[in-house]
Design a protein around this motif. Structure first.
Motif, mmCIF file in Angstrom:
data_model
loop_
_atom_site.group_PDB
_atom_site.id
_atom_site.type_symbol
_atom_site.label_atom_id
_atom_site.label_comp_id
_atom_site.label_asym_id
_atom_site.label_seq_id
_atom_site.Cartn_x
_atom_site.Cartn_y
_atom_site.Cartn_z
ATOM 1 N N PHE A 119 0.837 -1.200 0.000
ATOM 2 C CA PHE A 119 0.000 0.000 0.000
ATOM 3 C C PHE A 119 0.873 1.252 0.000
ATOM 4 C CE2 PHE A 119 -1.877 3.369 2.661
ATOM 5 C CZ PHE A 119 -2.959 3.721 1.857
ATOM 6 N N LEU A 120 1.874 1.294 0.874
ATOM 7 C CA LEU A 120 2.782 2.447 0.917
ATOM 8 C C LEU A 120 3.525 2.601 -0.403
ATOM 9 C CD1 LEU A 120 4.377 2.116 4.476
ATOM 10 C CD2 LEU A 120 2.473 3.577 3.778
ATOM 11 N N ARG A 121 3.964 1.475 -0.965
ATOM 12 C CA ARG A 121 4.728 1.496 -2.215
ATOM 13 C C ARG A 121 3.893 2.040 -3.363
ATOM 14 N NH1 ARG A 121 5.694 -3.735 -2.420
ATOM 15 N NH2 ARG A 121 7.078 -3.514 -0.641
ATOM 16 N N GLY A 122 2.610 1.786 -3.331
ATOM 17 C CA GLY A 122 1.743 2.191 -4.430
ATOM 18 C C GLY A 122 1.169 3.592 -4.316
ATOM 19 N N LEU A 123 1.471 4.295 -3.232
ATOM 20 C CA LEU A 123 0.930 5.647 -3.081
ATOM 21 C C LEU A 123 1.555 6.596 -4.106
ATOM 22 C CD1 LEU A 123 0.958 6.053 0.811
ATOM 23 C CD2 LEU A 123 -1.044 5.728 -0.669
ATOM 24 N N PRO A 124 0.754 7.483 -4.680
ATOM 25 C CA PRO A 124 1.308 8.461 -5.630
ATOM 26 C C PRO A 124 2.084 9.543 -4.900
ATOM 27 C CG PRO A 124 -1.003 8.926 -5.225
ATOM 28 C CD PRO A 124 -0.710 7.636 -4.498
ATOM 29 N N GLU A 125 3.056 10.115 -5.587
ATOM 30 C CA GLU A 125 3.799 11.231 -5.003
ATOM 31 C C GLU A 125 3.001 12.535 -5.073
ATOM 32 O OE1 GLU A 125 7.706 11.702 -6.562
ATOM 33 O OE2 GLU A 125 8.371 9.706 -5.953
ATOM 34 N N GLN A 126 2.127 12.658 -6.075
ATOM 35 C CA GLN A 126 1.337 13.877 -6.237
ATOM 36 C C GLN A 126 -0.059 13.516 -6.744
ATOM 37 O OE1 GLN A 126 3.540 17.300 -8.047
ATOM 38 N NE2 GLN A 126 5.042 15.737 -8.629
ATOM 39 N N VAL A 127 -1.028 14.313 -6.365
ATOM 40 C CA VAL A 127 -2.397 14.151 -6.854
ATOM 41 C C VAL A 127 -2.965 15.539 -7.111
ATOM 42 C CG1 VAL A 127 -4.758 13.482 -6.256
ATOM 43 C CG2 VAL A 127 -2.860 11.965 -5.667
ATOM 44 N N GLN A 128 -3.693 15.705 -8.200
ATOM 45 C CA GLN A 128 -4.432 16.949 -8.454
ATOM 46 C C GLN A 128 -5.899 16.592 -8.611
ATOM 47 O OE1 GLN A 128 -2.432 20.171 -10.264
ATOM 48 N NE2 GLN A 128 -4.131 20.676 -11.626
ATOM 49 N N ILE A 129 -6.754 17.352 -7.937
ATOM 50 C CA ILE A 129 -8.175 17.006 -7.899
ATOM 51 C C ILE A 129 -8.999 18.271 -7.691
ATOM 52 C CG2 ILE A 129 -8.296 16.625 -5.397
ATOM 53 C CD1 ILE A 129 -9.977 14.056 -6.102
ATOM 54 N N GLU A 130 -10.253 18.230 -8.112
ATOM 55 C CA GLU A 130 -11.152 19.387 -7.986
ATOM 56 C C GLU A 130 -12.298 19.052 -7.040
ATOM 57 O OE1 GLU A 130 -14.833 21.496 -8.686
ATOM 58 O OE2 GLU A 130 -14.446 19.499 -9.499
ATOM 59 N N ARG A 131 -12.624 19.999 -6.191
ATOM 60 C CA ARG A 131 -13.789 19.903 -5.314
ATOM 61 C C ARG A 131 -14.479 21.253 -5.272
ATOM 62 N NH1 ARG A 131 -12.988 15.396 -5.971
ATOM 63 N NH2 ARG A 131 -12.760 13.657 -4.501
ATOM 64 N N ASP A 132 -15.779 21.246 -5.532
ATOM 65 C CA ASP A 132 -16.592 22.461 -5.449
ATOM 66 C C ASP A 132 -16.000 23.635 -6.222
ATOM 67 O OD1 ASP A 132 -18.283 21.032 -3.846
ATOM 68 O OD2 ASP A 132 -17.715 22.011 -1.980
ATOM 69 N N GLY A 133 -15.436 23.343 -7.399
ATOM 70 C CA GLY A 133 -14.907 24.394 -8.256
ATOM 71 C C GLY A 133 -13.507 24.862 -7.910
ATOM 72 N N THR A 134 -12.886 24.256 -6.897
ATOM 73 C CA THR A 134 -11.518 24.594 -6.507
ATOM 74 C C THR A 134 -10.603 23.424 -6.846
ATOM 75 O OG1 THR A 134 -12.247 26.034 -4.701
ATOM 76 C CG2 THR A 134 -10.000 25.186 -4.571
#
Length: 252
Positions: A119-134
């Motif tokens: 699980f730790l090995r598979g974690l991404p280094e970065q994520v970009q996501i949108e919530r409520d227009g932000t």
């Protein structure tokens, strides 16, 4: 239906729609560092829990922290300690923390299952996501070095780091010190450390985002219980003593 502390809450559809969008409440934490007592004491309900890395090392209950994060968190990014444990890699520790990090990495590795390491090995280094227009960009360190980068003290260097970020908000951890500020038209937030605060006190820190605004918060947790567990770990006495002192004082 009532919700407990640190649990996802049900969304009230009668009051949570705005132009057909569900308005969410985000709780953002970082640097739990195996401190299950602090994680369990998180005094906030939420729609989504986001974790900015370093679930493990330094604390006595890494397996319990991972199990809780797997069950409750919506987004998790990898921190430098997660990477080290996942790959049994002690090559990148700074001289100041090397002895402590190596000793606790060996202990942490012995406590985790193969599935938890995966699980730790598979974690991404970065994520970009949108919530409520932000739009949010999540990482542990800095855009230039997502795992280990530390934010500079010079404001011009901060703005240079943010220049390549296309999101409205950059969320980061790693320093264990809360930060909330506007730079270059973007919001920069570090929620501080939930499991090993370093801001001059024993209170755990985290952040909440709701209705387009952030709030930095702190809370007390049973630190003496965590200290008791640390005392029982198979660690060199000097390292255990330093870890306990950090939890008590919030200072290195």
């Amino acid at each position: 239906m009532p919700t407990g502390h640190g649990k996802r809450r049900p969304v009230s559809r009668s009051s949570s729609y705005r132009r057909h969008e569900v308005i969410v409440k985000l709780v953002i934490v970082s640097d739990i560092h195996g401190n299950y007592d602090a994680l369990q004491a998180l005094p906030e309900d939420y729609d989504e829990l986001w974790v900015l890395g370093d679930l493990v090392n330094y604390g006595p209950q890494p397996a319990e922290v991972i199990a809780t994060v797997v069950a409750r968190a919506s987004l998790v990014v990898q921190g430098n300690h997660d990477h080290a444990v996942a790959h049994d890699d002690d090559s990148a520790w700074s001289p100041r923390y090397r002895a402590m990090a190596e000793a606790t990495r060996r202990y942490t590795s012995s406590m985790l299952s193969d599935a938890q390491k995966a699980f730790l090995r598979g974690l991404p280094e970065q994520v970009q996501i949108e919530r409520d227009g932000t739009t949010f960009h999540l990482l542990h360190g800095t855009p230039a070095d997502p795992l280990r980068g530390r934010w500079p003290t010079d404001e011009a260097e901060w703005e240079a780091e943010l220049a390549g970020v296309t999101a409205d908000v950059l969320l980061c951890g790693h320093s264990h010190v809360p930060v909330l500020r506007r730079l270059g038209g973007k919001t920069l937030l570090n929620p501080g450390s939930l499991g090993q605060p370093r801001m001059g006190g024993a209170c755990a820190s985290y952040a909440v985002w709701q209705d387009g605004a952030f709030e930095l918060k702190t809370f007390h947790y049973p630190v003496q219980e965590t200290v008791r567990k640390l005392r029982e770990l198979p660690l060199p006495a000097k390292i255990a003593s330093e870890l306990m002192e950090i939890l008590h004082t919030g200072k290195v």
